[in-house]
Design a protein around this motif. Structure first.
Motif, PDB file in Angstrom:
ATOM      1  N   THR A 129       0.833  -1.209   0.000  1.00  0.00           N
ATOM      2  CA  THR A 129       0.000   0.000   0.000  1.00  0.00           C
ATOM      3  C   THR A 129       0.869   1.262   0.000  1.00  0.00           C
ATOM      4  O   THR A 129       2.100   1.184   0.104  1.00  0.00           O
ATOM      5  CB  THR A 129      -0.886   0.042   1.259  1.00  0.00           C
ATOM      6  N   LYS A 180       1.033   3.286   2.369  1.00  0.00           N
ATOM      7  CA  LYS A 180       1.666   3.357   3.693  1.00  0.00           C
ATOM      8  C   LYS A 180       2.978   2.577   3.708  1.00  0.00           C
ATOM      9  O   LYS A 180       3.944   2.961   4.362  1.00  0.00           O
ATOM     10  CB  LYS A 180       0.724   2.816   4.773  1.00  0.00           C
ATOM     11  N   ASP A 181       3.001   1.450   2.981  1.00  0.00           N
ATOM     12  CA  ASP A 181       4.231   0.650   2.887  1.00  0.00           C
ATOM     13  C   ASP A 181       5.329   1.438   2.167  1.00  0.00           C
ATOM     14  O   ASP A 181       6.494   1.412   2.569  1.00  0.00           O
ATOM     15  CB  ASP A 181       3.970  -0.665   2.123  1.00  0.00           C
ATOM     16  N   ALA A 240       5.562   4.706   2.034  1.00  0.00           N
ATOM     17  CA  ALA A 240       5.995   5.767   2.961  1.00  0.00           C
ATOM     18  C   ALA A 240       6.926   5.204   4.035  1.00  0.00           C
ATOM     19  O   ALA A 240       7.936   5.834   4.390  1.00  0.00           O
ATOM     20  CB  ALA A 240       4.775   6.421   3.600  1.00  0.00           C
ATOM     21  N   ALA A 241       6.600   4.025   4.529  1.00  0.00           N
ATOM     22  CA  ALA A 241       7.430   3.392   5.567  1.00  0.00           C
ATOM     23  C   ALA A 241       8.819   3.050   5.023  1.00  0.00           C
ATOM     24  O   ALA A 241       9.835   3.244   5.700  1.00  0.00           O
ATOM     25  CB  ALA A 241       6.746   2.129   6.080  1.00  0.00           C
ATOM     26  N   LYS A 247      -4.011  15.089   1.710  1.00  0.00           N
ATOM     27  CA  LYS A 247      -3.657  14.296   0.534  1.00  0.00           C
ATOM     28  C   LYS A 247      -3.536  15.257  -0.647  1.00  0.00           C
ATOM     29  O   LYS A 247      -4.437  16.046  -0.911  1.00  0.00           O
ATOM     30  CB  LYS A 247      -4.720  13.239   0.256  1.00  0.00           C
ATOM     31  N   PHE A 285      -0.414  10.347  -2.043  1.00  0.00           N
ATOM     32  CA  PHE A 285       0.416  10.735  -0.912  1.00  0.00           C
ATOM     33  C   PHE A 285       0.028  12.106  -0.364  1.00  0.00           C
ATOM     34  O   PHE A 285      -0.629  12.891  -1.043  1.00  0.00           O
ATOM     35  CB  PHE A 285       1.894  10.754  -1.316  1.00  0.00           C
ATOM     36  N   THR A 286       0.463  12.381   0.872  1.00  0.00           N
ATOM     37  CA  THR A 286       0.208  13.699   1.454  1.00  0.00           C
ATOM     38  C   THR A 286       1.207  14.708   0.874  1.00  0.00           C
ATOM     39  O   THR A 286       2.233  14.318   0.309  1.00  0.00           O
ATOM     40  CB  THR A 286       0.362  13.695   2.988  1.00  0.00           C
ATOM     41  N   GLN A 330       4.584  14.127   2.412  1.00  0.00           N
ATOM     42  CA  GLN A 330       5.315  12.995   1.836  1.00  0.00           C
ATOM     43  C   GLN A 330       5.937  13.375   0.490  1.00  0.00           C
ATOM     44  O   GLN A 330       7.081  13.014   0.201  1.00  0.00           O
ATOM     45  CB  GLN A 330       4.382  11.795   1.674  1.00  0.00           C
TER      46      GLN A 330
END
Length: 300
Positions: free
Chosen positions: A4, A6-7, A9-10, A114, A120-121, A124
């Motif tokens: 995702t 989030k992945d 971004a991580a 977003k 993404f934000t 980010q």
């Protein structure tokens, strides 16, 4: 194994790599985080320098005009070359469109939103640009107007102006030229306030105090000094209030008189309601590195 946003971004947080590099690595690794890190390390990408401490006073002031909504935004970077970078300007444009569409209250709120047309934000995307372009950057400030307005960018993004109007002649021939004239006035004459009513009472009181002291120091009696101060306050208004300023294209009339003249010519009403003027990097203290001084201080 699917992954995702989030992945991505991580992975970016863990490796300091660009967003698109992280996305490709996760895709190539089948969603496996550790394998993706390994792939990035193999490519020599997982080693980005920390840039947050560097002074960012360059960049660009940018204007966006949507349907009845306008935005002026300042995004800073370390060098003026960045303003010529297509990737940087794409980010600035996304910021402006996000502000126009979502109406954030401040920069902090904008960063958590977003981004328009992205998963993404804004924060980010900004961190991604810092890593891929290699300079510290930040969104410094913005203004957003609704209704009738005009924007003006001077010097390739060095100065940005937006002026708001309350009018019923916005669509008529001649209005756009008039509006640009007012915007150019703001850019050139640097007013601080819209009109006399906008100047805070404490500012006027302080100004009177200073002017009175000047007159007394010039040897003028108190009663004469007070009369002189009233005249000088009128001059002060002409310097700091947009509508009181002499019009740059015709110094015989004020901006207020120019507004009245055009309203009469176009057969309607025009009122200037607000303005903003951003100058790139104004107020940011630029750090000047002096190698000789730095070496001398280290020896001491």
């Amino acid at each position: 194994m699917a992954f995702t946003a989030k992945d991505v971004a991580a992975l970016r947080e863990r490796t300091g790599c660009g967003m698109m590099d992280c996305k490709k690595a996760l895709n190539d690794a089948g969603g496996d985080m550790e394998k993706a890190i390994e792939l990035l390390r193999e490519k020599g990408l997982a080693a980005a320098a920390k840039k947050a401490g560097r002074v960012a006073a360059e960049g660009v002031v940018y204007a966006y005009e949507g349907e009845k909504v306008g935005v002026v935004v300042e995004v800073n970077a370390e060098t003026d070359f960045v303003a010529k970078n297509a990737s940087f300007m794409e980010f600035v444009d996304i910021c402006a469109k996000t502000i126009a569409a979502q109406n954030p209250a401040n920069v902090e709120e904008l960063m958590g939103m977003k981004a328009q047309g992205s998963e993404f934000t804004v924060d980010q995307l900004l961190k991604d640009k810092i890593l891929t372009i290699g300079e510290n950057m930040h969104v410094r400030r913005f203004a957003r107007f609704e209704g009738d307005f005009v924007t003006y960018i001077h010097g390739g993004g060095r100065i940005g102006v937006m002026v708001g109007f309350d009018t019923d002649v916005a669509g008529k021939d001649g209005f756009n030229e008039f509006a640009k004239d007012v915007a150019m006035q703001v850019a050139a004459a640097i007013p601080s306030y819209l009109d006399k009513n906008a100047v805070p009472a404490e500012t006027i009181a302080k100004e009177k105090e200073i002017l009175t002291a000047q007159a007394v120091n010039e040897g003028k009696p108190q009663n004469i000094a007070e009369k002189m101060v009233n005249g000088r306050i009128q001059k002060y208004y002409k310097e700091v209030c947009l509508l009181e300023q002499p019009f740059i294209k015709d110094g015989d009339i004020s901006v207020s008189q120019y507004v009245e003249k055009v309203a009469k010519e176009l057969g309607g009403k025009i009122a200037v309601t607000a303005f903003v003027r951003f100058e790139k990097g104004e107020g940011i203290e630029k750090r000047e590195d002096n190698l000789a001084d730095e070496v001398a201080s280290m020896i001491k």
